[in-house]
Design a protein around this motif. Structure first.
Motif, PDB file in Angstrom:
ATOM      1  N   UNK A  56       0.824  -1.208   0.000  1.00 28.85           N
ATOM      2  CA  UNK A  56       0.000   0.000   0.000  1.00 28.85           C
ATOM      3  C   UNK A  56       0.860   1.260   0.000  1.00 28.85           C
ATOM      4  N   UNK A  57       2.029   1.157   0.637  1.00 34.26           N
ATOM      5  CA  UNK A  57       2.923   2.314   0.700  1.00 34.26           C
ATOM      6  C   UNK A  57       3.399   2.691  -0.698  1.00 34.26           C
ATOM      7  N   UNK A  58       3.678   1.693  -1.518  1.00 34.28           N
ATOM      8  CA  UNK A  58       4.201   1.934  -2.866  1.00 34.28           C
ATOM      9  C   UNK A  58       3.274   2.826  -3.682  1.00 34.28           C
ATOM     10  N   UNK A  59       1.970   2.670  -3.484  1.00 35.49           N
ATOM     11  CA  UNK A  59       0.990   3.428  -4.270  1.00 35.49           C
ATOM     12  C   UNK A  59       0.370   4.592  -3.478  1.00 35.49           C
ATOM     13  N   UNK A  60       0.953   4.885  -2.320  1.00 39.39           N
ATOM     14  CA  UNK A  60       0.483   6.024  -1.537  1.00 39.39           C
ATOM     15  C   UNK A  60      -0.861   5.821  -0.888  1.00 39.39           C
ATOM     16  N   UNK A  61      -1.276   4.564  -0.743  1.00 34.05           N
ATOM     17  CA  UNK A  61      -2.604   4.293  -0.186  1.00 34.05           C
ATOM     18  C   UNK A  61      -2.603   4.291   1.340  1.00 34.05           C
ATOM     19  N   UNK A  62      -1.492   3.910   1.939  1.00 37.06           N
ATOM     20  CA  UNK A  62      -1.468   3.805   3.395  1.00 37.06           C
ATOM     21  C   UNK A  62      -1.516   5.174   4.058  1.00 37.06           C
ATOM     22  N   UNK A  63      -0.847   6.146   3.450  1.00 39.57           N
ATOM     23  CA  UNK A  63      -0.818   7.475   4.066  1.00 39.57           C
ATOM     24  C   UNK A  63      -2.183   8.144   4.028  1.00 39.57           C
ATOM     25  N   UNK A  64      -3.052   7.717   3.104  1.00 40.12           N
ATOM     26  CA  UNK A  64      -4.396   8.276   3.058  1.00 40.12           C
ATOM     27  C   UNK A  64      -5.212   7.861   4.270  1.00 40.12           C
ATOM     28  N   UNK A  65      -4.856   6.718   4.857  1.00 43.86           N
ATOM     29  CA  UNK A  65      -5.578   6.243   6.031  1.00 43.86           C
ATOM     30  C   UNK A  65      -4.988   6.776   7.329  1.00 43.86           C
ATOM     31  N   UNK A  66      -3.902   7.497   7.202  1.00 46.55           N
ATOM     32  CA  UNK A  66      -3.232   8.000   8.402  1.00 46.55           C
ATOM     33  C   UNK A  66      -4.038   9.163   8.984  1.00 46.55           C
ATOM     34  N   UNK A  67      -4.552   9.026  10.220  1.00 45.47           N
ATOM     35  CA  UNK A  67      -5.402  10.045  10.825  1.00 45.47           C
ATOM     36  C   UNK A  67      -4.609  11.239  11.334  1.00 45.47           C
ATOM     37  N   UNK A  68      -3.320  11.094  11.450  1.00 44.93           N
ATOM     38  CA  UNK A  68      -2.514  12.118  12.107  1.00 44.93           C
ATOM     39  C   UNK A  68      -2.071  13.191  11.127  1.00 44.93           C
ATOM     40  N   UNK A  69      -2.678  14.331  11.239  1.00 46.91           N
ATOM     41  CA  UNK A  69      -2.316  15.485  10.430  1.00 46.91           C
ATOM     42  C   UNK A  69      -1.294  16.315  11.197  1.00 46.91           C
ATOM     43  N   UNK A  70      -0.750  17.347  10.561  1.00 44.98           N
ATOM     44  CA  UNK A  70       0.139  18.245  11.307  1.00 44.98           C
ATOM     45  C   UNK A  70      -0.585  18.856  12.505  1.00 44.98           C
ATOM     46  N   UNK A  71       0.176  19.195  13.510  1.00 46.43           N
ATOM     47  CA  UNK A  71      -0.389  19.729  14.745  1.00 46.43           C
ATOM     48  C   UNK A  71      -1.275  20.944  14.480  1.00 46.43           C
ATOM     49  N   UNK A  72      -0.854  21.802  13.553  1.00 46.98           N
ATOM     50  CA  UNK A  72      -1.621  23.022  13.286  1.00 46.98           C
ATOM     51  C   UNK A  72      -3.005  22.727  12.725  1.00 46.98           C
ATOM     52  N   UNK A  73      -3.193  21.532  12.125  1.00 50.34           N
ATOM     53  CA  UNK A  73      -4.504  21.170  11.584  1.00 50.34           C
ATOM     54  C   UNK A  73      -5.390  20.492  12.625  1.00 50.34           C
ATOM     55  N   UNK A  74      -4.791  20.011  13.706  1.00 51.18           N
ATOM     56  CA  UNK A  74      -5.561  19.386  14.787  1.00 51.18           C
ATOM     57  C   UNK A  74      -5.901  20.374  15.899  1.00 51.18           C
ATOM     58  N   UNK A  75      -5.232  21.534  15.909  1.00 48.99           N
ATOM     59  CA  UNK A  75      -5.328  22.416  17.073  1.00 48.99           C
ATOM     60  C   UNK A  75      -6.735  22.968  17.270  1.00 48.99           C
TER      61      UNK A  75
END
Length: 371
Positions: A56-75
């Motif tokens: 999934x990493x090879x095609x960029x699919x795993x990062x789409x499921x990653x819930x952790x955005x930069x801190x400034x977007x979660x604040x």
């Protein structure tokens, strides 16, 4: 942190505090990290999980499921929590978490001025103790340790909130020791002569305000929250405080108290009341509450400069009040009650009592021995 397995597109790591993690870098050079689920924390299970995710990493699919955005977007989520806690405070909710509006403003300033400029672009699951340690070191170059520690404390509470949201598994702030506080020079406590010189350079409501601070020992936040209903003859009831123009409860439960004023101040208050059309004793020209910084810069500091005495703040007048009562022989528990301290508290002596060398020499402390 040891690498357990390096696959074609990602690596499996084992962290001593967080368990197994997947790490990879995409084609754009962006680094990602994902925690292996808690129920797959055995080495064989974690490796099987990594093998499944590797394609999934090879095609960029795993990062789409990653819930952790930069801190400034979660604040914004954390700001919403603070707003809810302020609302709980205003509603007087007995059991819910709550904070004062002024405290919320302080926390937000920690985040905007110090935390986001350094860590805002990092995904929250990639904030490591080393980044927090660097932030702590940078802040230490600009401010006292006792100022730095609350900022790191704000960051720690944010990360605990993100743990509850399920975004991260652990708080890296727990690996950072608080800085040791350093002693600072005690702030100046004026003498009675110096206080009178300052008062002589004031008039109108400004003079009344400073006389009130020096003659009652009230905190400036308590003075700014006074309403005419709190003034009965020569007695003032402290029922509220105003912090950054927000009216709230007094500092502690012991701060609710009554104090008396002298005859001169009583007359000045009566004259002010006849001219006032407001509920509050002190309002600015726009009919709004003053902040403590406003009256410090507009009232006290200019008078101190004209009087040519050492600089002090409104809390210096509070210390002056305690020392005057002490020199008059007032009982310690009575002083503590008048100042809004808990009976038996060590705060009164530790932070307020000043013994001047010249006062000691004036007393007849001479011991005769021998012939």
């Amino acid at each position: 942190m040891p690498i357990i397995q390096e696959l074609d597109n990602l690596r499996l790591y084992k962290c001593t505090t967080r368990g197994y993690q997947l790490r990879w870098t995409n084609k754009a050079g962006e680094k990602f990290r994902q925690q292996v689920p808690a129920d797959l924390q055995g080495e064989a299970q974690a490796l099987r999980y990594a093998i499944e995710k590797d394609p999934l990493v090879k095609y960029g699919l795993l990062e789409k499921d990653n819930k952790c955005k930069p801190l400034k977007e979660h604040v914004s989520e954390y700001y919403a929590l603070l707003d809810q806690q302020v609302l709980n405070y205003k509603l007087g909710d007995k059991y819910a978490d709550k904070i004062r509006p002024a405290r919320r403003d302080c926390v937000v300033s920690h985040i905007k001025l110090h935390i986001l400029p350094t860590l805002g672009d990092l995904p929250i699951n990639m904030i490591e103790p080393v980044e927090i340690g660097n932030l702590q070191d940078d802040l230490r170059q600009k401010m006292l340790p006792q100022t730095v520690n609350p900022i790191i404390g704000t960051l720690s509470r944010m990360l605990k909130f993100f743990i509850k949201k399920g975004y991260i598994r652990s708080n890296p702030c727990r690996d950072i020791d608080p800085l040791r506080k350093v002693d600072t020079d005690p702030r100046y406590t004026p003498t009675k002569h110096e206080v009178e010189r300052v008062i002589n350079h004031l008039d109108g409501w400004k003079k009344t305000m400073v006389m009130l601070a020096a003659g009652t020992g009230l905190r400036i936040s308590e003075i700014l929250a006074l309403e005419w209903s709190n003034v009965r003859g020569d007695t003032i009831s402290v029922e509220a405080s105003a912090v950054k123009t927000n009216i709230g409860t007094p500092k502690t439960k012991h701060s609710r108290r009554k104090v008396r004023v002298d005859s001169r101040l009583k007359v000045r208050l009566q004259e002010m009341r006849l001219q006032s059309t407001s509920t509050f004793l002190f309002l600015n020209s726009n009919g709004r509450l003053f902040s403590s910084v406003d009256v410090l810069n507009r009232v006290l500091y200019p008078a101190i400069e004209k009087a040519d005495v050492p600089k002090f703040g409104f809390h210096g007048l509070r210390r002056f009040y305690e020392n005057e009562l002490e020199s008059q022989g007032v009982m310690k528990d009575h002083i503590q009650r008048l100042m809004g301290h808990e009976i038996g508290s060590k705060v009164t002596d530790k932070h307020y009592r000043v013994v001047r060398q010249e006062e000691v020499l004036l007393d007849d402390y001479v011991i005769e021995v021998g012939v």
